[in-house]
Design a protein around this motif. Structure first.
Motif, PDB file in Angstrom:
ATOM      1  N   SER A 172      42.157  45.256  49.324  1.00 35.91           N
ATOM      2  CA  SER A 172      42.995  44.386  48.488  1.00 35.91           C
ATOM      3  C   SER A 172      42.924  44.707  47.000  1.00 35.91           C
ATOM      4  N   THR A 173      41.980  45.566  46.592  1.00 41.12           N
ATOM      5  CA  THR A 173      41.831  45.832  45.166  1.00 41.12           C
ATOM      6  C   THR A 173      42.957  46.732  44.654  1.00 41.12           C
ATOM      7  N   VAL A 174      43.262  46.599  43.368  1.00 36.63           N
ATOM      8  CA  VAL A 174      44.298  47.423  42.752  1.00 36.63           C
ATOM      9  C   VAL A 174      43.648  48.438  41.822  1.00 36.63           C
ATOM     10  N   GLY A 175      44.374  49.512  41.546  1.00 38.45           N
ATOM     11  CA  GLY A 175      43.849  50.588  40.719  1.00 38.45           C
ATOM     12  C   GLY A 175      44.382  50.555  39.311  1.00 38.45           C
ATOM     13  N   PRO A 176      44.110  51.599  38.535  1.00 37.44           N
ATOM     14  CA  PRO A 176      44.578  51.666  37.149  1.00 37.44           C
ATOM     15  C   PRO A 176      46.100  51.750  37.095  1.00 37.44           C
ATOM     16  N   GLY A 177      46.656  51.091  36.095  1.00 43.85           N
ATOM     17  CA  GLY A 177      48.103  51.091  35.928  1.00 43.85           C
ATOM     18  C   GLY A 177      48.826  50.037  36.717  1.00 43.85           C
ATOM     19  N   HIS A 178      48.124  49.364  37.638  1.00 43.87           N
ATOM     20  CA  HIS A 178      48.719  48.304  38.440  1.00 43.87           C
ATOM     21  C   HIS A 178      48.651  46.973  37.693  1.00 43.87           C
ATOM     22  N   ASP A 179      49.477  46.022  38.113  1.00 46.69           N
ATOM     23  CA  ASP A 179      49.398  44.667  37.579  1.00 46.69           C
ATOM     24  C   ASP A 179      48.196  43.949  38.182  1.00 46.69           C
ATOM     25  N   VAL A 180      47.544  43.101  37.361  1.00 44.15           N
ATOM     26  CA  VAL A 180      46.527  42.187  37.871  1.00 44.15           C
ATOM     27  C   VAL A 180      47.067  40.768  37.763  1.00 44.15           C
ATOM     28  N   GLY A 181      46.647  39.910  38.709  1.00 43.11           N
ATOM     29  CA  GLY A 181      47.256  38.592  38.806  1.00 43.11           C
ATOM     30  C   GLY A 181      46.318  37.442  38.493  1.00 43.11           C
ATOM     31  N   VAL A 182      46.854  36.414  37.827  1.00 41.49           N
ATOM     32  CA  VAL A 182      46.181  35.126  37.691  1.00 41.49           C
ATOM     33  C   VAL A 182      47.059  34.074  38.363  1.00 41.49           C
ATOM     34  N   ARG A 183      46.424  33.078  38.948  1.00 41.17           N
ATOM     35  CA  ARG A 183      47.185  32.034  39.634  1.00 41.17           C
ATOM     36  C   ARG A 183      48.108  31.312  38.655  1.00 41.17           C
ATOM     37  N   SER A 184      49.281  30.924  39.141  1.00 41.19           N
ATOM     38  CA  SER A 184      50.256  30.237  38.287  1.00 41.19           C
ATOM     39  C   SER A 184      49.809  28.845  37.905  1.00 41.19           C
ATOM     40  N   ASP A 185      48.846  28.265  38.656  1.00 44.03           N
ATOM     41  CA  ASP A 185      48.374  26.923  38.346  1.00 44.03           C
ATOM     42  C   ASP A 185      47.065  26.940  37.562  1.00 44.03           C
ATOM     43  N   SER A 186      46.725  28.081  36.963  1.00 45.56           N
ATOM     44  CA  SER A 186      45.547  28.179  36.096  1.00 45.56           C
ATOM     45  C   SER A 186      45.977  28.203  34.641  1.00 45.56           C
ATOM     46  N   SER A 187      45.308  27.410  33.812  1.00 45.10           N
ATOM     47  CA  SER A 187      45.637  27.359  32.384  1.00 45.10           C
ATOM     48  C   SER A 187      44.493  27.841  31.498  1.00 45.10           C
ATOM     49  N   TRP A 188      43.385  28.285  32.110  1.00 43.85           N
ATOM     50  CA  TRP A 188      42.227  28.776  31.339  1.00 43.85           C
ATOM     51  C   TRP A 188      41.590  29.895  32.143  1.00 43.85           C
ATOM     52  N   ASN A 189      41.815  31.129  31.700  1.00 40.76           N
ATOM     53  CA  ASN A 189      41.358  32.282  32.462  1.00 40.76           C
ATOM     54  C   ASN A 189      41.126  33.468  31.538  1.00 40.76           C
ATOM     55  N   ASN A 190      40.454  34.478  32.033  1.00 36.86           N
ATOM     56  CA  ASN A 190      40.174  35.657  31.213  1.00 36.86           C
ATOM     57  C   ASN A 190      39.785  36.847  32.080  1.00 36.86           C
ATOM     58  N   PRO A 191      39.843  38.055  31.493  1.00 37.42           N
ATOM     59  CA  PRO A 191      39.353  39.230  32.217  1.00 37.42           C
ATOM     60  C   PRO A 191      37.829  39.252  32.157  1.00 37.42           C
TER      61      PRO A 191
END
Length: 381
Positions: free
Chosen positions: A173-192
């Motif tokens: 399920s992991t993505v590689g370089p250059g791909h989009d990374v996702g945060v849930r639409s119902d999260s308002s406080w997040n970070n890498p």
């Protein structure tokens, strides 16, 4: 499944001298690669999966198909792992321990974080940095904090004998370089979360490391630690790459222990944030975290292990006192001179490409290519 063609500026500074493993998308399907002296080799006829290839190390490129110089590779690059379990350790740095307590005390409300941060850092920040986890001094500090009424489950894993170890993502399920990374639409406080990631093969041997982004939903975990799984394992929420740096005479675990991991976030509105996570500040040695992850279990296809991060962005982005959170369109760059650059754009998890290439499709693909055959335990396919 899709990949992004490797950009030469993703490569480590000494890519022509180091040893690397990864995965590319060929017209026939995903294939593991080895890189030796700057030349990439398709190893799918020798070991059809990344997990099997890493089990065969140390090995040679004999039987591999020459793809050419790594910096001229025209095949799309995928996440460098496939069948491996994706594990992670949290609260491995003093700063991250304080930030987890802040999330807990604020109950996921970013607007309450600033005042709590000032109070907690003054009381426990220096104390946590001064003790070794699991030591008698840590036990004394725990007793004092309990008496003060500021003990937390996060402080337990920060200075207690047992590290926090959780499952971050599913195999494939992991993505590689250059791909989009996702945060849930119902999260308002997040970070890498920029991290170094250990790569352990199916025999329990540590064979190398890569870079990773353990995307974190601070509001979910702050409301309840029982929401950790929901906050961590989401569509496109885990990025790895660009390649696995294999241990050899030119790169060892001591290089990992001394490494700095740099982070840059470039926002669509011109916002820019920079940070550094220094591995020499980690509270538990990488081998200890690996030992605790292995525990009494066996990972027959191996696993990767996120080691945690010193980076916890607290700079206000839009509103005073609310700190940092992602916006759609943020470009996250995680880099280290010896490991390369992992670059991903942030989108909502529901808008990232759906993860639809799982174990069944991989096995069907390998069977159609004639790459599946019976193997004895411990043998290369």
């Amino acid at each position: 499944m899709k990949g992004v063609v490797l950009s030469p500026d993703w490569l480590p500074s000494d890519w022509q001298a180091g040893s690397f493993a990864g995965r590319v998308l060929t017209p026939e399907g995903p294939s593991p690669i080895l890189v030796s002296q700057g030349i990439a080799y398709d190893m799918s006829r020798v070991a059809p999966t990344s997990a099997q290839l890493l089990d065969a190390l140390p090995g040679t490129v004999a039987g591999g198909i020459v793809l050419g110089p790594l910096d001229a590779l025209s095949l799309p690059l995928l996440s460098p792992i496939d069948l491996q379990c994706v594990k992670a350790c949290g609260v491995t740095f003093a700063l991250s321990a304080v930030e987890r307590v802040i999330e807990e005390r604020a109950m996921g409300d970013a607007s309450a974080a600033a005042e709590i941060r000032t109070r907690l850092e003054a009381r426990v920040g220096g104390s946590i940095r001064a003790v070794s986890p699991g030591s008698p001094e840590a036990a004394e500090l725990k007793a004092a904090l309990i008496e003060d009424g500021i003990w937390s489950q996060y402080l337990e894993v920060a200075i207690g004998p047992d590290a926090e170890v959780f499952t971050k993502a599913q195999p494939l399920s992991t993505v590689g370089p250059g791909h989009d990374v996702g945060v849930r639409s119902d999260s308002s406080w997040n970070n890498p979360e920029p991290e170094i990631v250990l790569v352990v093969n199916g025999t329990g041997k540590l064979v190398g490391v890569t870079l990773g982004n353990d995307v974190n939903l601070r509001d979910f975990e702050g409301r309840s630690a029982l929401l950790l799984g929901k906050g961590k394992d989401n569509n496109a929420s885990c990025a790895l790459g660009p390649l696995i740096r294999l241990f050899d005479d030119s790169f060892t675990l001591d290089d990992v222990r001394a490494a700095d991991v740099e982070l840059t976030i470039d926002g669509p509105e011109g916002y820019r944030l920079e940070g550094v996570s220094s591995m020499d500040q980690i509270s538990r040695d990488p081998l200890e975290l690996m030992r605790q992850t292995l525990s009494e279990h066996h990972y027959p296809d191996g696993f990767v292990l996120f080691l945690g991060t010193l980076f916890a962005p607290v700079q206000d982005r839009d509103h005073p006192g609310r700190g940092f959170t992602h916006k759609v369109g943020d470009v996250v760059t995680i880099s280290n001179a010896r490991l390369g650059r992992l670059i991903n754009r942030v989108v909502l998890a529901k808008d990232a490409p759906a993860w639809d290439f799982g174990l069944s499709r991989l096995m069907s693909n390998l069977a159609a290519r004639g790459l599946l055959r019976a193997v004895a335990p411990g043998d290369v396919a």
